[in-house]
Write a protein that holds these residues in place. Structure first.
Motif, short mmCIF file in Angstrom:
data_model
loop_
_atom_site.label_atom_id
_atom_site.label_comp_id
_atom_site.label_asym_id
_atom_site.label_seq_id
_atom_site.Cartn_x
_atom_site.Cartn_y
_atom_site.Cartn_z
N CYS A 94 0.83 -1.21 0.00
CA CYS A 94 0.00 0.00 0.00
C CYS A 94 0.86 1.26 0.00
N SER A 95 0.30 2.32 -0.59
CA SER A 95 1.03 3.59 -0.66
C SER A 95 0.43 4.69 0.20
N PRO A 140 -7.79 -2.02 -5.04
CA PRO A 140 -6.63 -2.80 -5.47
C PRO A 140 -5.71 -2.05 -6.43
N VAL A 141 -6.27 -1.06 -7.14
CA VAL A 141 -5.49 -0.22 -8.05
C VAL A 141 -5.90 1.24 -7.82
N VAL A 200 3.15 4.79 -16.08
CA VAL A 200 4.07 4.20 -15.13
C VAL A 200 3.27 3.34 -14.16
N LEU A 201 3.62 2.08 -14.08
CA LEU A 201 2.98 1.15 -13.15
C LEU A 201 3.97 0.85 -12.04
N CYS A 202 3.50 0.89 -10.80
CA CYS A 202 4.39 0.68 -9.67
C CYS A 202 3.58 0.22 -8.47
N THR A 203 4.28 -0.07 -7.38
CA THR A 203 3.61 -0.49 -6.15
C THR A 203 4.38 0.04 -4.95
N LEU A 238 -2.72 -4.06 -4.66
CA LEU A 238 -2.87 -5.49 -4.40
C LEU A 238 -2.16 -6.25 -5.51
N LEU A 239 -1.13 -6.99 -5.16
CA LEU A 239 -0.35 -7.70 -6.15
C LEU A 239 -0.91 -9.09 -6.43
N TYR A 240 -1.35 -9.77 -5.37
CA TYR A 240 -1.97 -11.09 -5.54
C TYR A 240 -3.14 -11.21 -4.58
N PRO A 241 -4.29 -11.67 -5.03
CA PRO A 241 -4.62 -12.03 -6.41
C PRO A 241 -4.50 -10.84 -7.36
#
Length: 280
Positions: free
Chosen positions: A88-89, A140-141, A158-161, A187-190
């Motif tokens: 989370c950011s 989640p995004v 730009v995609l990041c986490t 949320l990376l997984y799922p």
């Protein structure tokens, strides 16, 4: 200690149990419990657990022992809907994710692994309003609200986490990068395929997508994301990655080198290389 917390979470299914490593990399010595039970318990032992692992993770100049929670390990173990992995950011996202985990205790119990950067505890861009804490829900995004206002001008997504997103938003070059949208995968997984598709649909003129991470290219989420993103992006968008070079150690122990590498990553992410294509 982690084995005890796992067992408690299995037998006290109504309790939300959280285990925090002082630093994320301190989970290294708990790896047998993670591999043998937490990641595989549903498949091997038919056991249900909602244990939460809070693993400090973020490149903040503290050296190789205090930078990486080994995010790549948890994504390598992610399969068969065995757990949830998040980075989370914002504090609101973190709070809402814990609320969701508590809500799912009875209906959908799964372990939850969260990367928790320490510097975001004090960063104003990670702060939450009272409304975000009381009325919002976990997303989640997270799309780029400022970029949506001029979506037709966006050429690079730009995609990041996690923490790197805040570093990108806070950088002085962000104001001049009007052709760049920063989309956060919280949320990376799922894998949140539908939510990501919805966000990307806002940028119909984009010509490239760049996965940006603080970790070396052989660590972090890139190996996982590189197999997930092509089917989301389609053939019209070029995919690449910006990260630290491949390394055997998670991070450098020299603060000046760390700062140089971090600046290179951020500037590379905010500087587009695509030519503007004119559609007929």
């Amino acid at each position: 200690m982690l084995g005890f917390e796992y067992g408690y979470s299995v037998h006290a299914a109504e309790a939300l149990v959280l285990w925090e490593a002082q630093y994320g990399d301190f989970a290294n010595v708990a790896q047998p419990i993670i591999d043998q039970f937490i990641a595989s318990a549903r498949a091997k032992w038919k056991q249900q657990s909602s244990l939460v692992l809070l693993l400090p993770h973020g490149y903040e100049g503290q050296g190789p022992e205090h930078s990486s929670a080994r995010l790549e390990r948890y994504l390598e173990l992610a399969a068969q809907d065995n757990w949830r992995v998040a980075n989370c950011s914002t504090s609101a996202q973190y709070f809402q994710l814990l609320r969701l985990q508590a809500f799912n205790l009875k209906t959908s119990p799964r372990p939850l692994v969260i990367m928790t950067p320490k510097s975001l505890l004090r960063h104003p861009l990670a702060a939450a309003s009272l409304q975000e804490l009381t009325e919002d829900s976990f997303q989640p995004v997270l799309d780029d609200r400022s970029a949506i206002a001029h979506a037709d001008a966006v050429r690079r997504v730009v995609l990041c986490t996690g923490k790197i997103a805040i570093d990108l938003f806070a950088h002085e070059a962000r104001g001049q990068a009007q052709d760049v949208a920063i989309v956060r995968v919280e949320l990376l997984y799922p894998f949140p395929a539908e939510a990501l598709k919805k966000a990307l649909a806002n940028y119909s003129e984009a010509r490239e997508a760049v996965w940006v991470q603080e970790e070396p290219i052989n660590m972090g989420a890139w190996s996982y994301m590189s197999s997930q993103l092509p089917s989301i992006l389609g053939s019209g968008i070029e995919l690449s990655a910006i990260a630290r070079p491949a390394r055997s150690s998670p991070a450098t122990g020299f603060s000046d080198l760390f700062q140089f590498e971090q600046e290179r990553i951020i500037e590379g992410a905010l500087r587009t290389s695509v030519k503007q294509h004119l559609r007929p």
